[in-house]
Design a protein around this motif. Structure first.
Motif, PDB file in Angstrom:
ATOM      1  N   HIS A 214     -10.788  30.157  14.581  1.00 28.44           N
ATOM      2  CA  HIS A 214     -11.612  28.961  14.407  1.00 28.44           C
ATOM      3  C   HIS A 214     -12.617  29.181  13.286  1.00 28.44           C
ATOM      4  O   HIS A 214     -13.221  30.239  13.181  1.00 28.44           O
ATOM      5  CB  HIS A 214     -12.330  28.628  15.714  1.00 28.44           C
ATOM      6  N   GLY A 215     -12.770  28.152  12.463  1.00 27.25           N
ATOM      7  CA  GLY A 215     -13.699  28.251  11.349  1.00 27.25           C
ATOM      8  C   GLY A 215     -14.384  26.933  11.069  1.00 27.25           C
ATOM      9  O   GLY A 215     -14.208  25.945  11.797  1.00 27.25           O
ATOM     10  N   HIS A 216     -15.195  26.919  10.030  1.00 29.13           N
ATOM     11  CA  HIS A 216     -15.834  25.700   9.543  1.00 29.13           C
ATOM     12  C   HIS A 216     -15.557  25.578   8.045  1.00 29.13           C
ATOM     13  O   HIS A 216     -15.668  26.559   7.310  1.00 29.13           O
ATOM     14  CB  HIS A 216     -17.348  25.727   9.792  1.00 29.13           C
ATOM     15  N   PHE A 217     -15.189  24.382   7.634  1.00 22.54           N
ATOM     16  CA  PHE A 217     -14.863  24.104   6.241  1.00 22.54           C
ATOM     17  C   PHE A 217     -15.828  23.048   5.717  1.00 22.54           C
ATOM     18  O   PHE A 217     -16.087  22.045   6.382  1.00 22.54           O
ATOM     19  CB  PHE A 217     -13.421  23.591   6.138  1.00 22.54           C
ATOM     20  N   VAL A 218     -16.389  23.314   4.528  1.00 24.25           N
ATOM     21  CA  VAL A 218     -17.317  22.366   3.912  1.00 24.25           C
ATOM     22  C   VAL A 218     -16.841  22.071   2.490  1.00 24.25           C
ATOM     23  O   VAL A 218     -16.563  23.000   1.723  1.00 24.25           O
ATOM     24  CB  VAL A 218     -18.753  22.943   3.849  1.00 24.25           C
ATOM     25  N   ARG A 219     -16.727  20.805   2.174  1.00 27.38           N
ATOM     26  CA  ARG A 219     -16.339  20.373   0.833  1.00 27.38           C
ATOM     27  C   ARG A 219     -17.526  20.500  -0.133  1.00 27.38           C
ATOM     28  O   ARG A 219     -18.672  20.321   0.272  1.00 27.38           O
ATOM     29  CB  ARG A 219     -15.923  18.897   0.872  1.00 27.38           C
ATOM     30  N   ALA A 220     -17.232  20.763  -1.403  1.00 21.37           N
ATOM     31  CA  ALA A 220     -18.274  20.792  -2.426  1.00 21.37           C
ATOM     32  C   ALA A 220     -19.019  19.462  -2.433  1.00 21.37           C
ATOM     33  O   ALA A 220     -18.419  18.404  -2.248  1.00 21.37           O
ATOM     34  CB  ALA A 220     -17.649  21.054  -3.790  1.00 21.37           C
ATOM     35  N   GLN A 221     -20.345  19.537  -2.601  1.00 19.54           N
ATOM     36  CA  GLN A 221     -21.169  18.329  -2.586  1.00 19.54           C
ATOM     37  C   GLN A 221     -22.107  18.314  -3.781  1.00 19.54           C
ATOM     38  O   GLN A 221     -22.308  19.331  -4.416  1.00 19.54           O
ATOM     39  CB  GLN A 221     -22.022  18.296  -1.317  1.00 19.54           C
ATOM     40  N   GLY A 222     -22.677  17.134  -4.035  1.00 16.77           N
ATOM     41  CA  GLY A 222     -23.640  17.033  -5.128  1.00 16.77           C
ATOM     42  C   GLY A 222     -22.916  17.003  -6.463  1.00 16.77           C
ATOM     43  O   GLY A 222     -21.706  16.845  -6.525  1.00 16.77           O
TER      44      GLY A 222
END
Length: 289
Positions: A21-29
């Protein structure tokens, strides 16, 4: 944007069928886009510790995946004493699968690997190491006991060669939480950790007689190690002991003074704490090369 909306909870499966299990975050800004980043945690440190940093890094233009190794945090299924995980599998299975998942998800052919402590020490176990464009190891070293100051070496040796094996014998797992070494660990992870730190050369010990699974001499990924002057574990000697295991990789070690960044201390673990955000641009800069 709140963390809740931008952070996606994900599950992926290793080659041996183990779900992680993990967490994925898209590039922002509007930062210049960079390659995706795989953040591999330290031994016994849950992925949640890194989430604030992960969100910050996403604002620097990177898609980021952080995850828990088998037997830790969200990737512990069932009772810890029943978990058969080894430290070698964290590299050979977990990091391999996490890297493949991140590349498939982002459509890229290479990613950056950001490894905290143990997370940055196992690229020599990855058959897909060539898919890592650059490795930044924060507090990464072999944890070689003989490379530490004598007083700390005694303390670490007692923990790794005394407390952990005894705990495994009586409890069925490594009771590392009780001695301030992060989350409790699966027995196989704790025992292997002690063996590797005693021997020096870290993950080379896992594949010593398995040339087909030992990629240390083939790794050409540029490696940068950031370690703090007040780190008792990642010392100049233990960092050098790690870097020598990658004979052909371009490599450099950068020793960081806490005072130069307005900090009283950094140590081994604190790099990713909210209180230590002054260090985050250093990490981002190292990732960009």
């Amino acid at each position: 944007m709140s963390h809740a909306h931008s952070t996606e909870s994900v599950t992926f499966t290793c080659a041996d069928g183990t779900p992680l299990h993990g967490h994925f975050v898209r590039a922002q800004g509007d930062a210049t886009p960079g390659l995706p980043v795989l953040l591999c945690p330290a031994t016994g440190v849950k992925q949640h510790y890194y989430l604030r940093f992960v969100n910050w890094l996403a604002h620097q233009g990177h898609d980021v995946l952080v995850f828990d190794y088998r037997g830790i945090g969200l990737s512990l299924h069932g009772r810890l004493k029943d978990c058969k995980a080894t430290l070698a599998e964290w590299g050979q299975q977990d990091q391999v699968a996490a890297l493949e998942w991140l590349l498939a998800r982002t459509g890229q052919s290479q990613a950056l690997m950001l490894g905290h402590s143990a997370g940055g020490q196992m690229i020599g176990l990855l058959p897909n190491h060539h898919k890592v464009a650059r490795l930044v190891g924060v507090s990464a070293s072999t944890g070689w006991l003989r490379g530490m100051r004598p007083a700390f070496r005694l303390q670490a040796g007692f923990a790794l060669r005394g407390v952990i094996p005894l705990g495994v014998r009586f409890k069925g797992f490594a009771p590392t939480a009780a001695i301030g070494l992060g989350e409790n660990l699966p027995a196989g992870v704790g025992l292997q950790w002690g063996q590797w730190c005693s021997a020096g050369g870290y993950a080379t010990n896992a594949v010593r007689h398995q040339p087909d699974r030992d990629f240390h001499a083939q790794v050409r990924t540029p490696i940068t190690v950031l370690h703090a002057e007040d780190d008792d574990i990642a010392t100049p000697a233990t960092v050098a002991d790690l870097l020598r295991t990658f004979p052909v990789a371009p490599k450099q070690a950068i020793r960081v003074k806490p005072a130069q960044h307005g900090l009283k201390s950094i140590g081994h673990i604190d790099w990713f704490r909210n209180t230590h955000q002054a260090l985050w641009p250093l990490i981002a800069q190292a990732l960009r090369g």
